[in-house]
Enzyme design. Structure first.
Site, PDB file in Angstrom:
ATOM      1  N   ASP A   1       0.832  -1.213   0.000  1.00  0.00           N
ATOM      2  CA  ASP A   1       0.000   0.000   0.000  1.00  0.00           C
ATOM      3  C   ASP A   1       0.863   1.258   0.000  1.00  0.00           C
ATOM      4  O   ASP A   1       1.959   1.268   0.574  1.00  0.00           O
ATOM      5  CB  ASP A   1      -0.912  -0.021   1.236  1.00  0.00           C
TER       6      ASP A   1
ATOM      7  N   HIS B   1       2.958   3.038  -8.986  1.00  0.00           N
ATOM      8  CA  HIS B   1       2.890   1.588  -9.211  1.00  0.00           C
ATOM      9  C   HIS B   1       4.171   1.098  -9.903  1.00  0.00           C
ATOM     10  O   HIS B   1       4.688   0.036  -9.570  1.00  0.00           O
ATOM     11  CB  HIS B   1       1.666   1.241 -10.064  1.00  0.00           C
TER      12      HIS B   1
ATOM     13  N   LEU C   1      11.301 -20.644  -3.689  1.00  0.00           N
ATOM     14  CA  LEU C   1      10.214 -19.884  -3.086  1.00  0.00           C
ATOM     15  C   LEU C   1       9.022 -19.842  -4.042  1.00  0.00           C
ATOM     16  O   LEU C   1       9.211 -19.834  -5.255  1.00  0.00           O
ATOM     17  CB  LEU C   1      10.747 -18.468  -2.862  1.00  0.00           C
TER      18      LEU C   1
ATOM     19  N   SER D   1      -8.376  -5.114   4.779  1.00  0.00           N
ATOM     20  CA  SER D   1      -8.994  -4.822   3.476  1.00  0.00           C
ATOM     21  C   SER D   1      -9.281  -6.069   2.635  1.00  0.00           C
ATOM     22  O   SER D   1      -8.866  -6.159   1.482  1.00  0.00           O
ATOM     23  CB  SER D   1      -8.101  -3.857   2.669  1.00  0.00           C
TER      24      SER D   1
HETATM   25  C1  FPP Z   1      -1.841  -0.039  -3.602  1.00  0.00           C
HETATM   26  O1  FPP Z   1      -1.387   1.296  -3.512  1.00  0.00           O
HETATM   27  C2  FPP Z   1      -1.174  -0.726  -4.726  1.00  0.00           C
HETATM   28  C3  FPP Z   1      -1.805  -1.291  -5.793  1.00  0.00           C
HETATM   29  C4  FPP Z   1      -3.269  -1.298  -5.952  1.00  0.00           C
HETATM   30  C5  FPP Z   1      -1.051  -1.920  -6.903  1.00  0.00           C
HETATM   31  C6  FPP Z   1       0.128  -2.738  -6.513  1.00  0.00           C
HETATM   32  C7  FPP Z   1       0.960  -2.985  -7.705  1.00  0.00           C
HETATM   33  C8  FPP Z   1       2.297  -2.926  -7.743  1.00  0.00           C
HETATM   34  C9  FPP Z   1       3.126  -2.692  -6.558  1.00  0.00           C
HETATM   35  C10 FPP Z   1       2.956  -3.092  -9.066  1.00  0.00           C
HETATM   36  C11 FPP Z   1       3.941  -4.184  -9.118  1.00  0.00           C
HETATM   37  C12 FPP Z   1       3.366  -5.491  -8.786  1.00  0.00           C
HETATM   38  C13 FPP Z   1       3.660  -6.647  -9.416  1.00  0.00           C
HETATM   39  C14 FPP Z   1       3.143  -7.890  -8.843  1.00  0.00           C
HETATM   40  C15 FPP Z   1       4.478  -6.706 -10.643  1.00  0.00           C
HETATM   41  P1  FPP Z   1      -2.435   2.476  -3.670  1.00  0.00           P
HETATM   42  O2  FPP Z   1      -2.496   2.859  -5.099  1.00  0.00           O
HETATM   43  O3  FPP Z   1      -3.748   2.066  -3.077  1.00  0.00           O
HETATM   44  O4  FPP Z   1      -1.768   3.603  -2.817  1.00  0.00           O
HETATM   45  P2  FPP Z   1      -2.517   4.793  -2.046  1.00  0.00           P
HETATM   46  O5  FPP Z   1      -3.275   4.150  -0.901  1.00  0.00           O
HETATM   47  O6  FPP Z   1      -1.396   5.649  -1.574  1.00  0.00           O
HETATM   48  O7  FPP Z   1      -3.408   5.473  -3.032  1.00  0.00           O
END
Ligand code: FPP
Length: 237
Positions: free
Chosen positions: A16, A33, A127, A192
């Protein structure tokens, strides 16, 4: 805890804070991301170093479809690109990719990329990296109930025979042990809709760091914190 149990066998992470990381830098959320890929690599390196056998990452929840279309599309592209780019290194490290969640909602292209990554990394012994994609616990449990109900309707199972084991075996996570440690970055202290059944006795850890800033050292801190916890599973010492 015995010495051996001080290392979690299964770590699950709610990654997050990507959006906030980007906004703090005046960037598009998508760039958060993109910056979130390196911490995935760092977590894999650290997990392998500690001897963690399963690493589950919450990459896309069923609720995430409600985000702006351009953010969802960008995430889909990022998943495809990442699994293609990272697969050779994952094979080299002995990392097997698996998925949980309902992938049928993804486009054919995304499903193909994910399937290829699973096939190409199959048999990795270091893993297992489990990506939670279009995942939520309530959806997973609902799908499990549907499977069990179908078996009851077919006369294969009596209602009284349904045990906790039946439920566990009907979840997407059936092949894997329950998580020992659930980490959520960015200081938010909630699950969540993530592994609600499986994390019943997991230790929870909520570091303040935003996901793009999560390093190998941050992962080490999580393991060290876990090692200090006293797990009793509802029993007395
Ligand atoms: C939550 O942060 C994150 C996500 C919904 C996406 C997670 C994806 C990645 C980390 C990309 C790489 C992953 C892989 C598996 C290649 P948020 O956008 O909700 O953050 P915020 O709460 O600050 O808005």
């Amino acid at each position: 805890m015995s010495e051996q149990n001080r290392i979690p066998q299964h770590v699950a992470i709610i990654m997050d804070g990507n959006g906030r990381w980007a906004e703090l830098r005046g960037k598009e959320r998508y760039e958060g991301h993109v910056a979130g890929v390196e911490p995935v690599r760092a977590s894999l390196r650290a997990a392998a170093r500690w001897g963690v056998k399963y690493l589950t990452l919450y990459a896309f929840s069923t609720e995430n479809w409600g985000r702006p279309t351009h953010e969802v599309d960008a995430l889909m592209e990022l998943f495809c690109k990442s699994v293609v780019n990272e697969t050779p290194e994952l094979i080299r490290q002995g990392v097997e990719i698996r998925m949980i969640g309902d992938r049928t909602r993804f486009s054919e292209k995304v499903q193909r990329y994910l399937c290829e990554a699973e096939q190409r990394t199959a048999g990795g012994k270091t893993l297992t990296l489990i990506l939670a994609l279009n995942y939520s616990s309530r959806s997973e449990i609902t799908r499990a109930v549907q499977r069990i109900a179908a078996r009851v309707a077919a006369g294969e199972l009596a209602p009284g025979e349904i045990s906790e084991g039946t439920v566990s075996a009907s979840l997407d996570t059936a092949p894997y042990p329950n998580p020992d440690l659930v980490v959520r970055t960015s200081g938010e202290c909630r699950l969540s809709n993530f592994l609600l059944w499986q994390a019943s006795y997991a230790e929870l850890y909520f570091p303040e760091v935003l996901w793009p800033d999560f390093t190998e050292e941050e992962f080490d801190r999580a393991i060290e914190e876990y090692a200090r916890r006293d797990r009793r599973f509802g029993l007395v010492k």
